[in-house]
Structure formats: structure tokens, C-alpha cells
Design a protein around this motif. Sequence first.
Motif, PDB file in Angstrom:
ATOM      1  N   TRP A   1       4.773   3.547 -52.676  1.00  0.00           N
ATOM      2  CA  TRP A   1       4.512   4.370 -51.501  1.00  0.00           C
ATOM      3  C   TRP A   1       3.543   3.711 -50.528  1.00  0.00           C
ATOM      4  O   TRP A   1       3.716   3.822 -49.300  1.00  0.00           O
ATOM      5  N   ILE A   2       2.544   3.017 -51.031  1.00  0.00           N
ATOM      6  CA  ILE A   2       1.618   2.319 -50.131  1.00  0.00           C
ATOM      7  C   ILE A   2       2.342   1.200 -49.399  1.00  0.00           C
ATOM      8  O   ILE A   2       2.124   0.979 -48.196  1.00  0.00           O
ATOM      9  N   TYR A   3       3.231   0.508 -50.111  1.00  0.00           N
ATOM     10  CA  TYR A   3       3.971  -0.570 -49.445  1.00  0.00           C
ATOM     11  C   TYR A   3       4.877  -0.010 -48.353  1.00  0.00           C
ATOM     12  O   TYR A   3       4.911  -0.531 -47.230  1.00  0.00           O
ATOM     13  N   ILE A   4       5.618   1.063 -48.662  1.00  0.00           N
ATOM     14  CA  ILE A   4       6.508   1.677 -47.674  1.00  0.00           C
ATOM     15  C   ILE A   4       5.727   2.231 -46.492  1.00  0.00           C
ATOM     16  O   ILE A   4       6.180   2.183 -45.339  1.00  0.00           O
ATOM     17  N   SER A   5       4.522   2.730 -46.747  1.00  0.00           N
ATOM     18  CA  SER A   5       3.706   3.306 -45.673  1.00  0.00           C
ATOM     19  C   SER A   5       3.175   2.257 -44.710  1.00  0.00           C
ATOM     20  O   SER A   5       2.727   2.590 -43.612  1.00  0.00           O
ATOM     21  N   ALA A   6       3.186   0.988 -45.134  1.00  0.00           N
ATOM     22  CA  ALA A   6       2.677  -0.134 -44.316  1.00  0.00           C
ATOM     23  C   ALA A   6       1.199   0.011 -43.992  1.00  0.00           C
ATOM     24  O   ALA A   6       0.705  -0.592 -43.040  1.00  0.00           O
ATOM     25  N   GLN A   7       0.470   0.765 -44.794  1.00  0.00           N
ATOM     26  CA  GLN A   7      -0.964   0.893 -44.548  1.00  0.00           C
ATOM     27  C   GLN A   7      -1.678  -0.440 -44.732  1.00  0.00           C
ATOM     28  O   GLN A   7      -2.699  -0.692 -44.113  1.00  0.00           O
ATOM     29  N   TRP A   8      -1.116  -1.292 -45.567  1.00  0.00           N
ATOM     30  CA  TRP A   8      -1.722  -2.591 -45.821  1.00  0.00           C
ATOM     31  C   TRP A   8      -1.733  -3.498 -44.590  1.00  0.00           C
ATOM     32  O   TRP A   8      -2.393  -4.541 -44.587  1.00  0.00           O
ATOM     33  N   THR A   9      -1.034  -3.108 -43.546  1.00  0.00           N
ATOM     34  CA  THR A   9      -1.044  -3.888 -42.303  1.00  0.00           C
ATOM     35  C   THR A   9      -2.244  -3.527 -41.433  1.00  0.00           C
ATOM     36  O   THR A   9      -2.436  -4.119 -40.367  1.00  0.00           O
TER      37      THR A   9
END
Length: 304
Positions: free
Chosen positions: A149-157
Amino acid sequence: MSEQDKKEEKGISSTAQLANTPFIDIDAYAPKMMANRVGQVGISKANMSFLTTLALSILAGVFIALGAQLMMMVTHTATSSFGLNALVGGVTFTMALVLIVITGAELFTGNCIIAMSFFAGKIRCGDLTRNLVIAFIGNFIGALSIVFWIYISAQWTANNHLLGAKIVIAANDKVHLTFGVAFARGVLCNVLVCLGIWLCYSARNNLDKVLSLLWPISCLIACGFEHCVVNMWLIPMGIILKGNRFVMEAVERVNGGPLDITNLTIGKGFIVDNLIPVVLGNLFGGIILVAGVYWFVFLRTAKK
């Protein structure tokens, strides 16, 4: 009736009213009572069904992963991972344990304290092992679900991929620990986790529990000790993000040059070099150094 008789009658009446007034104990539970409460909780957990234990374990993995993500978010712009920056990360991560304790989720590391029930003869070794194995599997599933879910949310960008860079660098540091260092940090980590859980058994209300958890959990994060469930989210997240060009460019900016990520892998790096020694350390710290010690002090039956 004389004045003296009236005073004596009034005094007797006041004493009778006081005796009939219910006593409300608001003090924290004493350590002996805490130990008895842990013993009863161990029995309850042993009798919990497989599906219930698994579902609550998945939730605990989710909460730990969300707490770790929050910790990464609030510290990713810091120029140092030590001192007050580390303390801030620890305080924010405490959210995860608050959610676990108050909602009744099943955390592999925290459940090591119910070994007190086993040592006291209230549950069998198989009951303890069953609970810990199910909790471990459920925590892993929950943590990996948040990777998705964190990867799909793109919060890491966030912040020009600096958040993703922070995750990769932190994950990479963990897979380069020696077995002895990872084991020792795992021991110290779960001593603090189980002490936090132990303190919660003295609590009369939820605020007591929050305050009980705050400092032990902040300490383990600020000191960089190793929590296997945190690593179930952090290292897989770092492995995925290391394949992103923009994240790795941010890593180079933060690191001042290329970062050696050759050991940031699922097999050797994550499972062999980190997870195995950390799990062993977590088990030793929680079961022997906390549950074992408090069983010996409060629940051991002395030989006649």
C-alpha cells in the motif's frame, strides 16, 4: 439526651456511613498483581482460536509498519540519525505499540512476555509456541501488506524522493550488521518492548498505558535496536525502492556518492543476515530476560 450523648451518636453514625462507602482503588497495580494479570492473559491467548489470533496478528504487523513509516517520514529530512532526531522518531513510532496494546492486537515480540504463564505452569510449551508462530506469520503478512500500500500510494516520492532514499539507506544499514551485532540489538530491543508491555499491566486506564509505552519504545528506536517486525516492512520496502532510479539519485545526494546495495536482497541480506539473528535475539530478550526474570521473582513456587 445530653450534649455528650448527641456527639457520641453523631460520631457512631459518621463511622457507619464511612464503613458503608465503597473503596475505589485508583493506584497502579503492584508488580505481584501485574504478574498475576500476565499469567491470566497467557491462558486467554492460549485458548484463542487460530483465525482470531491470525487476524489480530495481521493487524499488529500493519500497525508496526505504519509506525515505522511515520518514523521515516518525520526524520527523513534530518541531517543526522542520532540525538534528538532519533528521539523524535522513537516518540512517533510509539503510536504503533499504542494501537497494538489498546486494540488487543497480537505482536510476536510483545507476546514473548506470556512465557511467564508457561514458566508458571499455566499453559503448555505447545500453547506458547503456537501463539508465537501464528503471531510471527500474521505480523509478516500485515507488514508486507503495508509495503504494497505504501508503494502504490507513492508516498515514498515525497520531498523529491528523499523519503524513499531514507528508507533505502536505513534498510541497507540493517543488512550489513554482523550476526552478533544483530542478535545483541535484537535482545536489547525486545527487553524494552516487553518491559513496555509489562508496565501496561500496571495500568488502570488507557492513558496509563500510553505513558507506560512511551519511554521504553522511544528508547529502542532512538538507540537503533533491532525489531524483527519493523524489519519485515523496512527491508522489503528498501529492496523494492532500490530499483527506482529517482530514489537512488536521492540516495547518492544524501550519501555523498554511490551506496553499496549488493547485500540488500531478500535471501542473504534480509532473511539470513538480519531476520534470523534478530528473531533469535528478540526471543531471548523477551522470554528469558523479561518473562523469565519476572516469573522467577513473582510467580515461582519456592520448594518446601
